[in-house]
Write a protein that holds these residues in place. Structure first.
Motif, PDB file in Angstrom:
ATOM      1  N   PHE A 158       0.828  -1.211   0.000  1.00 17.41           N
ATOM      2  CA  PHE A 158       0.000   0.000   0.000  1.00 17.41           C
ATOM      3  C   PHE A 158       0.857   1.252   0.000  1.00 17.41           C
ATOM      4  CE2 PHE A 158      -3.559  -2.658   1.804  1.00 17.41           C
ATOM      5  CZ  PHE A 158      -4.399  -2.480   0.729  1.00 17.41           C
ATOM      6  N   ASN A 159       1.986   1.236   0.727  1.00 13.90           N
ATOM      7  CA  ASN A 159       2.876   2.407   0.757  1.00 13.90           C
ATOM      8  C   ASN A 159       3.450   2.700  -0.626  1.00 13.90           C
ATOM      9  OD1 ASN A 159       2.462   2.746   3.495  1.00 13.90           O
ATOM     10  ND2 ASN A 159       4.257   1.537   4.087  1.00 13.90           N
ATOM     11  N   ALA A 160       3.708   1.628  -1.374  1.00  6.58           N
ATOM     12  CA  ALA A 160       4.221   1.825  -2.733  1.00  6.58           C
ATOM     13  C   ALA A 160       3.197   2.526  -3.614  1.00  6.58           C
ATOM     14  CB  ALA A 160       4.610   0.478  -3.339  1.00  6.58           C
ATOM     15  N   MET A 161       1.917   2.345  -3.293  1.00  8.17           N
ATOM     16  CA  MET A 161       0.854   3.005  -4.050  1.00  8.17           C
ATOM     17  C   MET A 161       0.478   4.350  -3.449  1.00  8.17           C
ATOM     18  SD  MET A 161      -1.651  -0.207  -5.046  1.00  8.17           S
ATOM     19  CE  MET A 161      -1.911  -0.692  -3.343  1.00  8.17           C
ATOM     20  N   GLY A 162       1.140   4.723  -2.348  1.00 16.91           N
ATOM     21  CA  GLY A 162       0.864   6.010  -1.721  1.00 16.91           C
ATOM     22  C   GLY A 162      -0.345   6.021  -0.815  1.00 16.91           C
ATOM     23  N   HIS A 163      -0.720   4.854  -0.282  1.00 21.09           N
ATOM     24  CA  HIS A 163      -1.885   4.756   0.589  1.00 21.09           C
ATOM     25  C   HIS A 163      -1.442   4.456   2.018  1.00 21.09           C
ATOM     26  CE1 HIS A 163      -4.424   5.029  -2.858  1.00 21.09           C
ATOM     27  NE2 HIS A 163      -4.081   3.838  -3.346  1.00 21.09           N
ATOM     28  N   ASP A 164      -2.020   5.179   2.975  1.00 23.47           N
ATOM     29  CA  ASP A 164      -1.808   4.922   4.401  1.00 23.47           C
ATOM     30  C   ASP A 164      -3.024   4.145   4.905  1.00 23.47           C
ATOM     31  OD1 ASP A 164      -1.028   4.874   7.016  1.00 23.47           O
ATOM     32  OD2 ASP A 164      -1.478   6.984   7.416  1.00 23.47           O
ATOM     33  N   MET A 165      -2.880   2.835   5.043  1.00 18.23           N
ATOM     34  CA  MET A 165      -4.016   1.969   5.319  1.00 18.23           C
ATOM     35  C   MET A 165      -4.058   1.550   6.783  1.00 18.23           C
ATOM     36  SD  MET A 165      -5.278   1.925   2.288  1.00 18.23           S
ATOM     37  CE  MET A 165      -6.481   0.588   2.261  1.00 18.23           C
ATOM     38  N   VAL A 166      -5.291   1.340   7.262  1.00 21.80           N
ATOM     39  CA  VAL A 166      -5.543   0.874   8.625  1.00 21.80           C
ATOM     40  C   VAL A 166      -6.426  -0.363   8.545  1.00 21.80           C
ATOM     41  CG1 VAL A 166      -6.534   1.462  10.871  1.00 21.80           C
ATOM     42  CG2 VAL A 166      -5.352   3.211   9.538  1.00 21.80           C
ATOM     43  N   SER A 167      -6.108  -1.374   9.334  1.00 22.74           N
ATOM     44  CA  SER A 167      -6.951  -2.565   9.376  1.00 22.74           C
ATOM     45  C   SER A 167      -8.049  -2.371  10.415  1.00 22.74           C
ATOM     46  CB  SER A 167      -6.119  -3.801   9.722  1.00 22.74           C
ATOM     47  OG  SER A 167      -5.504  -3.667  10.989  1.00 22.74           O
ATOM     48  N   VAL A 168      -9.279  -2.661  10.018  1.00 23.01           N
ATOM     49  CA  VAL A 168     -10.439  -2.516  10.896  1.00 23.01           C
ATOM     50  C   VAL A 168     -11.212  -3.830  10.894  1.00 23.01           C
ATOM     51  CG1 VAL A 168     -10.592  -0.045  10.469  1.00 23.01           C
ATOM     52  CG2 VAL A 168     -11.952  -1.619   9.077  1.00 23.01           C
ATOM     53  N   PHE A 169     -11.969  -4.031  11.960  1.00 25.71           N
ATOM     54  CA  PHE A 169     -12.812  -5.218  12.095  1.00 25.71           C
ATOM     55  C   PHE A 169     -14.264  -4.794  11.971  1.00 25.71           C
ATOM     56  CE2 PHE A 169     -15.318  -8.055  14.910  1.00 25.71           C
ATOM     57  CZ  PHE A 169     -15.169  -9.225  14.184  1.00 25.71           C
ATOM     58  N   LEU A 170     -14.958  -5.349  10.984  1.00 25.90           N
ATOM     59  CA  LEU A 170     -16.358  -5.029  10.733  1.00 25.90           C
ATOM     60  C   LEU A 170     -17.226  -6.145  11.288  1.00 25.90           C
ATOM     61  CD1 LEU A 170     -18.590  -3.313   9.379  1.00 25.90           C
ATOM     62  CD2 LEU A 170     -18.182  -4.630   7.292  1.00 25.90           C
ATOM     63  N   PRO A 171     -17.882  -5.941  12.446  1.00 23.90           N
ATOM     64  CA  PRO A 171     -18.692  -7.003  13.045  1.00 23.90           C
ATOM     65  C   PRO A 171     -20.125  -6.965  12.520  1.00 23.90           C
ATOM     66  CG  PRO A 171     -18.537  -5.173  14.558  1.00 23.90           C
ATOM     67  CD  PRO A 171     -17.759  -4.769  13.320  1.00 23.90           C
ATOM     68  N   PRO A 172     -20.785  -8.112  12.492  1.00 18.86           N
ATOM     69  CA  PRO A 172     -22.192  -8.144  12.091  1.00 18.86           C
ATOM     70  C   PRO A 172     -23.103  -7.883  13.279  1.00 18.86           C
ATOM     71  CG  PRO A 172     -21.412 -10.369  12.391  1.00 18.86           C
ATOM     72  CD  PRO A 172     -20.245  -9.463  12.689  1.00 18.86           C
ATOM     73  N   THR A 173     -24.378  -7.722  13.003  1.00 20.08           N
ATOM     74  CA  THR A 173     -25.400  -7.549  14.036  1.00 20.08           C
ATOM     75  C   THR A 173     -26.344  -8.754  13.963  1.00 20.08           C
ATOM     76  OG1 THR A 173     -25.294  -5.146  13.835  1.00 20.08           O
ATOM     77  CG2 THR A 173     -27.268  -6.038  14.829  1.00 20.08           C
ATOM     78  N   PRO A 174     -26.747  -9.352  15.097  1.00 17.54           N
ATOM     79  CA  PRO A 174     -26.517  -8.913  16.486  1.00 17.54           C
ATOM     80  C   PRO A 174     -25.405  -9.671  17.194  1.00 17.54           C
ATOM     81  CG  PRO A 174     -28.295 -10.496  16.457  1.00 17.54           C
ATOM     82  CD  PRO A 174     -27.793 -10.396  15.023  1.00 17.54           C
TER      83      PRO A 174
END
Length: 234
Positions: A158-174
């Motif tokens: 991602f750095n090579a493409m110029g992106h500063d990325m963050v990993s996130v966790f997307l939980p479902p409901t409920p």
């Protein structure tokens, strides 16, 4: 002239009282049941391996629930204490060297250990922040837990493409125990002030339970639209 409120029928009053009783009793009953289940589960794992002279049930005329849980906590604490000194560290290192020699077991052990070190490490900020991302399409927002900055090969790509990325966790409901790992540009994350506990309540309830102290901020979207801070260079 003030209009008189219609009188409720007896059946409606009984139904309302019953629902009010459910709201009061259900959380208490579920909490007690979950607590009792955890205590029995811990006892079933610890007590069978205790020597008879150390089992408190042998000295009482009745079974003592929770003794296995208490003894288990004491044993784990003692192991943690011993593992911090020089001799304990040598024993741990020797045990890990044996585990790493087993092809399949070493992969499982390394993965599980890394997860626990990341989650339980005091200096880690993983899953301590909550944010919003546009998902599954622009204009639709989903709540996520901030995991960590992208690292390793993923970060380098991602750095090579110029992106500063963050990993996130997307939980479902409920049930927020399963979900998706998503890499999102840092500037695309809207950081929230609510705690992970409040976010979990919001997810589990399907949006019905909203923290009262955040009501004013939710009413004013500009109060929550603040970017995720960039990582500190060490």
């Amino acid at each position: 002239m003030t209009e008189k409120l219609p009188r409720l029928s007896v059946a409606t009053r009984i139904r309302n009282n019953f629902l009010a009783g459910i709201i009061i009793c259900a959380p208490i009953a579920i909490t007690l049941w979950l607590t009792w289940s955890v205590v029995r589960w811990a006892d079933s794992w610890v007590k069978p391996y205790l020597p008879a002279r150390y089992d408190p049930d042998n000295y009482l005329n009745f079974a003592m629930p929770g003794s296995g849980l208490l003894i288990g906590l004491i044993i784990i604490t003692l192991i943690g204490f011993l593992g911090k000194n020089l001799i304990g560290q040598q024993i741990v290192m020797f045990s890990e060297s044996l585990v790493r020699r087993v092809p399949l077991v070493r992969v499982i052990y390394k993965s599980v250990k890394q997860i626990f070190e990341t989650v339980l490490k005091e200096r880690s900020n993983s899953f301590k922040k909550v944010g919003l991302i546009e998902y599954p399409s622009p204009g639709l927002w989903a709540m996520v837990f901030i995991a960590t900055d992208a690292k390793g090969e993923i970060a380098s790509k991602f750095n090579a493409m110029g992106h500063d990325m963050v990993s996130v966790f997307l939980p479902p409901t409920p049930v927020p125990t399963a979900g998706f790992l998503i890499f999102v540009p840092r500037e695309k994350i809207v950081l929230l002030d609510m705690s992970p506990e409040d976010a979990a309540k919001l997810l589990i309830s399907g949006g019905l339970v909203t923290p009262e102290e955040l009501a004013s901020q939710i009413a004013a979207p500009e109060a929550v639209r603040k970017p995720l801070p960039a990582p500190v260079e060490m």
